[in-house]
Design a protein around this motif. Structure first.
Motif, PDB file in Angstrom:
ATOM      1  N   GLU A  41       1.126  -1.014  -0.343  1.00 30.18           N
ATOM      2  CA  GLU A  41      -0.266  -0.280  -0.012  1.00 30.18           C
ATOM      3  C   GLU A  41       0.823   1.328   0.316  1.00 30.18           C
ATOM      4  OE1 GLU A  41      -2.972   2.470   3.053  1.00 30.18           O
ATOM      5  OE2 GLU A  41      -3.518  -0.164   2.986  1.00 30.18           O
ATOM      6  N   GLU A  42       1.909   0.751   0.931  1.00 27.71           N
ATOM      7  CA  GLU A  42       3.487   2.488   0.618  1.00 27.71           C
ATOM      8  C   GLU A  42       4.125   1.897  -0.196  1.00 27.71           C
ATOM      9  OE1 GLU A  42       3.263   3.978   4.113  1.00 27.71           O
ATOM     10  OE2 GLU A  42       1.112   5.269   3.600  1.00 27.71           O
ATOM     11  N   TYR A  43       5.191   2.695  -0.236  1.00 21.24           N
ATOM     12  CA  TYR A  43       6.670   2.018  -0.988  1.00 21.24           C
ATOM     13  C   TYR A  43       6.911   3.431  -0.652  1.00 21.24           C
ATOM     14  CZ  TYR A  43      10.459   0.144  -3.223  1.00 21.24           C
ATOM     15  OH  TYR A  43      11.487  -0.763  -3.241  1.00 21.24           O
ATOM     16  N   ILE A  44       8.413   3.335   0.509  1.00 19.12           N
ATOM     17  CA  ILE A  44       9.907   4.359   0.625  1.00 19.12           C
ATOM     18  C   ILE A  44      10.074   4.065  -1.166  1.00 19.12           C
ATOM     19  CG2 ILE A  44      11.480   5.915   1.345  1.00 19.12           C
ATOM     20  CD1 ILE A  44      10.400   3.979   3.725  1.00 19.12           C
ATOM     21  N   LEU A  45      10.360   5.778  -1.505  1.00 15.23           N
ATOM     22  CA  LEU A  45      10.890   5.605  -3.087  1.00 15.23           C
ATOM     23  C   LEU A  45      12.388   6.640  -2.107  1.00 15.23           C
ATOM     24  CD1 LEU A  45       9.187   7.454  -5.281  1.00 15.23           C
ATOM     25  CD2 LEU A  45      10.403   5.251  -5.185  1.00 15.23           C
ATOM     26  N   ALA A  46      12.844   7.016  -1.071  1.00 13.11           N
ATOM     27  CA  ALA A  46      14.022   7.917  -0.692  1.00 13.11           C
ATOM     28  C   ALA A  46      14.723   7.116   0.592  1.00 13.11           C
ATOM     29  CB  ALA A  46      13.580   9.052  -0.259  1.00 13.11           C
ATOM     30  N   CYS A  47      15.350   5.805   0.655  1.00 13.87           N
ATOM     31  CA  CYS A  47      15.555   5.388   2.183  1.00 13.87           C
ATOM     32  C   CYS A  47      16.712   5.832   2.483  1.00 13.87           C
ATOM     33  CB  CYS A  47      16.497   3.740   1.290  1.00 13.87           C
ATOM     34  SG  CYS A  47      15.278   3.129   0.245  1.00 13.87           S
ATOM     35  N   GLY A  48      17.456   6.639   2.094  1.00  8.13           N
ATOM     36  CA  GLY A  48      17.667   7.429   3.713  1.00  8.13           C
ATOM     37  C   GLY A  48      17.461   8.980   4.618  1.00  8.13           C
ATOM     38  N   ASP A  49      16.298   9.131   3.672  1.00  2.33           N
ATOM     39  CA  ASP A  49      15.679  10.201   4.914  1.00  2.33           C
ATOM     40  C   ASP A  49      14.390  10.140   4.374  1.00  2.33           C
ATOM     41  OD1 ASP A  49      14.726  11.327   2.327  1.00  2.33           O
ATOM     42  OD2 ASP A  49      16.233  13.105   2.204  1.00  2.33           O
ATOM     43  N   GLY A  50      12.914   8.901   3.847  1.00  2.00           N
ATOM     44  CA  GLY A  50      11.998   9.590   3.685  1.00  2.00           C
ATOM     45  C   GLY A  50      11.001  10.345   3.121  1.00  2.00           C
ATOM     46  N   ASN A  51      12.481  11.105   2.925  1.00  2.00           N
ATOM     47  CA  ASN A  51      11.599  12.092   2.435  1.00  2.00           C
ATOM     48  C   ASN A  51      10.458  11.988   1.048  1.00  2.00           C
ATOM     49  OD1 ASN A  51      11.718  14.338   3.749  1.00  2.00           O
ATOM     50  ND2 ASN A  51      14.433  14.288   3.413  1.00  2.00           N
ATOM     51  N   ASN A  52      10.806  10.952   0.259  1.00  2.00           N
ATOM     52  CA  ASN A  52      10.116  10.607  -0.764  1.00  2.00           C
ATOM     53  C   ASN A  52       9.266   9.188  -0.372  1.00  2.00           C
ATOM     54  OD1 ASN A  52       8.884  10.726  -3.501  1.00  2.00           O
ATOM     55  ND2 ASN A  52      10.806  10.649  -4.821  1.00  2.00           N
ATOM     56  N   GLY A  71      -1.922   5.987  -7.860  1.00  2.00           N
ATOM     57  CA  GLY A  71      -1.073   5.997  -6.203  1.00  2.00           C
ATOM     58  C   GLY A  71      -0.567   7.749  -5.267  1.00  2.00           C
ATOM     59  N   THR A  72      -0.088   7.864  -4.545  1.00  2.00           N
ATOM     60  CA  THR A  72       0.075   9.165  -4.798  1.00  2.00           C
ATOM     61  C   THR A  72       1.363   9.445  -4.182  1.00  2.00           C
ATOM     62  OG1 THR A  72      -1.888  10.037  -4.264  1.00  2.00           O
ATOM     63  CG2 THR A  72       0.022  11.631  -3.439  1.00  2.00           C
ATOM     64  N   ASP A  73       2.184   9.838  -4.855  1.00  2.00           N
ATOM     65  CA  ASP A  73       4.122   9.906  -4.367  1.00  2.00           C
ATOM     66  C   ASP A  73       3.747  11.706  -3.472  1.00  2.00           C
ATOM     67  OD1 ASP A  73       6.618  10.316  -4.189  1.00  2.00           O
ATOM     68  OD2 ASP A  73       6.977  10.996  -6.371  1.00  2.00           O
ATOM     69  N   MET A  74       4.579  11.149  -2.482  1.00  2.00           N
ATOM     70  CA  MET A  74       4.607  12.392  -1.510  1.00  2.00           C
ATOM     71  C   MET A  74       6.289  12.518  -1.460  1.00  2.00           C
ATOM     72  SD  MET A  74       1.550  12.249  -0.206  1.00  2.00           S
ATOM     73  CE  MET A  74       2.015  13.223   1.219  1.00  2.00           C
ATOM     74  N   VAL A  75       5.885  13.991  -1.268  1.00  2.00           N
ATOM     75  CA  VAL A  75       7.643  14.438  -1.627  1.00  2.00           C
ATOM     76  C   VAL A  75       7.964  15.610  -0.933  1.00  2.00           C
ATOM     77  CG1 VAL A  75       9.619  15.573  -3.494  1.00  2.00           C
ATOM     78  CG2 VAL A  75       7.683  13.651  -4.229  1.00  2.00           C
ATOM     79  N   ASN A  76       8.579  15.757   0.295  1.00  2.00           N
ATOM     80  CA  ASN A  76       8.858  17.081   1.125  1.00  2.00           C
ATOM     81  C   ASN A  76       9.611  17.883   0.314  1.00  2.00           C
ATOM     82  OD1 ASN A  76       9.852  18.730   2.670  1.00  2.00           O
ATOM     83  ND2 ASN A  76      10.609  16.809   4.207  1.00  2.00           N
ATOM     84  N   ASP A  77       8.966  18.897   0.194  1.00  2.00           N
ATOM     85  CA  ASP A  77       9.655  20.269  -0.770  1.00  2.00           C
ATOM     86  C   ASP A  77      11.225  20.482  -0.047  1.00  2.00           C
ATOM     87  OD1 ASP A  77       8.942  21.838   1.661  1.00  2.00           O
ATOM     88  OD2 ASP A  77       7.407  22.847   0.754  1.00  2.00           O
ATOM     89  N   CYS A  78      11.406  20.404   1.341  1.00  2.00           N
ATOM     90  CA  CYS A  78      12.572  20.426   1.841  1.00  2.00           C
ATOM     91  C   CYS A  78      12.849  22.315   1.796  1.00  2.00           C
ATOM     92  CB  CYS A  78      13.880  19.401   1.517  1.00  2.00           C
ATOM     93  SG  CYS A  78      13.542  17.769   1.595  1.00  2.00           S
ATOM     94  N   ARG A  79      12.163  22.552   1.689  1.00  2.00           N
ATOM     95  CA  ARG A  79      11.889  24.601   1.918  1.00  2.00           C
ATOM     96  C   ARG A  79      11.606  24.614   3.171  1.00  2.00           C
ATOM     97  NH1 ARG A  79       8.398  25.264  -2.698  1.00  2.00           N
ATOM     98  NH2 ARG A  79       8.951  24.026  -4.272  1.00  2.00           N
ATOM     99  N   PRO A  80      12.525  25.532   3.931  1.00  2.00           N
ATOM    100  CA  PRO A  80      13.869  25.708   3.724  1.00  2.00           C
ATOM    101  C   PRO A  80      14.801  24.182   3.962  1.00  2.00           C
ATOM    102  CG  PRO A  80      12.910  26.444   6.275  1.00  2.00           C
ATOM    103  CD  PRO A  80      12.366  26.132   4.919  1.00  2.00           C
ATOM    104  N   ASP A  81      14.994  23.447   4.870  1.00  2.00           N
ATOM    105  CA  ASP A  81      15.115  22.713   4.417  1.00  2.00           C
ATOM    106  C   ASP A  81      14.574  21.361   4.801  1.00  2.00           C
ATOM    107  OD1 ASP A  81      15.168  22.008   7.079  1.00  2.00           O
ATOM    108  OD2 ASP A  81      16.288  24.173   7.557  1.00  2.00           O
ATOM    109  N   CYS A  82      14.754  19.752   4.098  1.00  2.00           N
ATOM    110  CA  CYS A  82      14.309  18.697   4.899  1.00  2.00           C
ATOM    111  C   CYS A  82      13.143  18.738   6.056  1.00  2.00           C
ATOM    112  CB  CYS A  82      15.303  17.667   4.835  1.00  2.00           C
ATOM    113  SG  CYS A  82      15.324  18.000   3.042  1.00  2.00           S
ATOM    114  N   ALA A  83      14.068  19.341   7.245  1.00  2.00           N
ATOM    115  CA  ALA A  83      13.420  19.097   8.131  1.00  2.00           C
ATOM    116  C   ALA A  83      12.194  20.227   9.171  1.00  2.00           C
ATOM    117  CB  ALA A  83      14.209  19.060   9.560  1.00  2.00           C
ATOM    118  N   ALA A  84      12.281  21.647   8.469  1.00  2.00           N
ATOM    119  CA  ALA A  84      11.450  22.247   8.066  1.00  2.00           C
ATOM    120  C   ALA A  84       9.987  22.047   7.022  1.00  2.00           C
ATOM    121  CB  ALA A  84      11.463  23.407   8.756  1.00  2.00           C
TER     122      ALA A  84
END
Length: 136
Positions: A41-52, A71-84
């Motif tokens: 149902e879900e699949y992580i594309l960015a294994c290092g940080d989970g941001n995709n 489905g839906t690709d959930m992507v962190n825009d990392c603005r101003p950085d990935c944590a925020a």
């Protein structure tokens, strides 16, 4: 008595639907934790940080050579950085292909290519149609 006989005759006359045995070793997709997944149902594309990650996957097909889902690709825009940053959603069609033997699991085939076709906009700077090798 006649009703019971008619019911018994109907039960004999209607054969049970034949069930094909399930494939004990279907083609799998390997996740970030080296675990085999079938129609996740879900699949992580960015294994290092989970941001995709792909979410809400609905599989239309899962065969010996390809598998296709929406489905839906959930992507962190990392603005101003990935944590925020904020996760943004992009509708996508996912196709898995190019099954190959899984070296650490004899007899098991794993998909080695993933294609993402964005049905609306794509996350910048990604093209609307991208293909990646699955290396894990």
């Amino acid at each position: 008595m006649c009703a019971a006989a008619a019911l018994a005759a109907a039960m004999v006359a209607a054969p049970a639907a034949a069930q094909a045995p399930a494939d004990p070793y279907p083609v799998v997709v390997v996740d970030c934790f080296s675990a085999a997944q079938v129609q996740p149902e879900e699949y992580i594309l960015a294994c290092g940080d989970g941001n995709n990650r792909l979410a809400g996957l609905h599989w239309r097909t899962w065969g010996a050579s390809t598998a296709t889902a929406t489905g839906t690709d959930m992507v962190n825009d990392c603005r101003p950085d990935c944590a925020a940053g904020r996760f943004r959603s992009y509708p996508v069609t996912v196709t898995l292909s190019a099954p190959r033997p899984w070296p650490t699991h004899p007899g098991v085939q794993r998909f080695t290519v993933i294609r993402l076709l964005y049905t609306d906009s794509a996350p910048a700077p990604v093209d609307k149609d991208v293909t990646y090798k699955l290396v894990w």
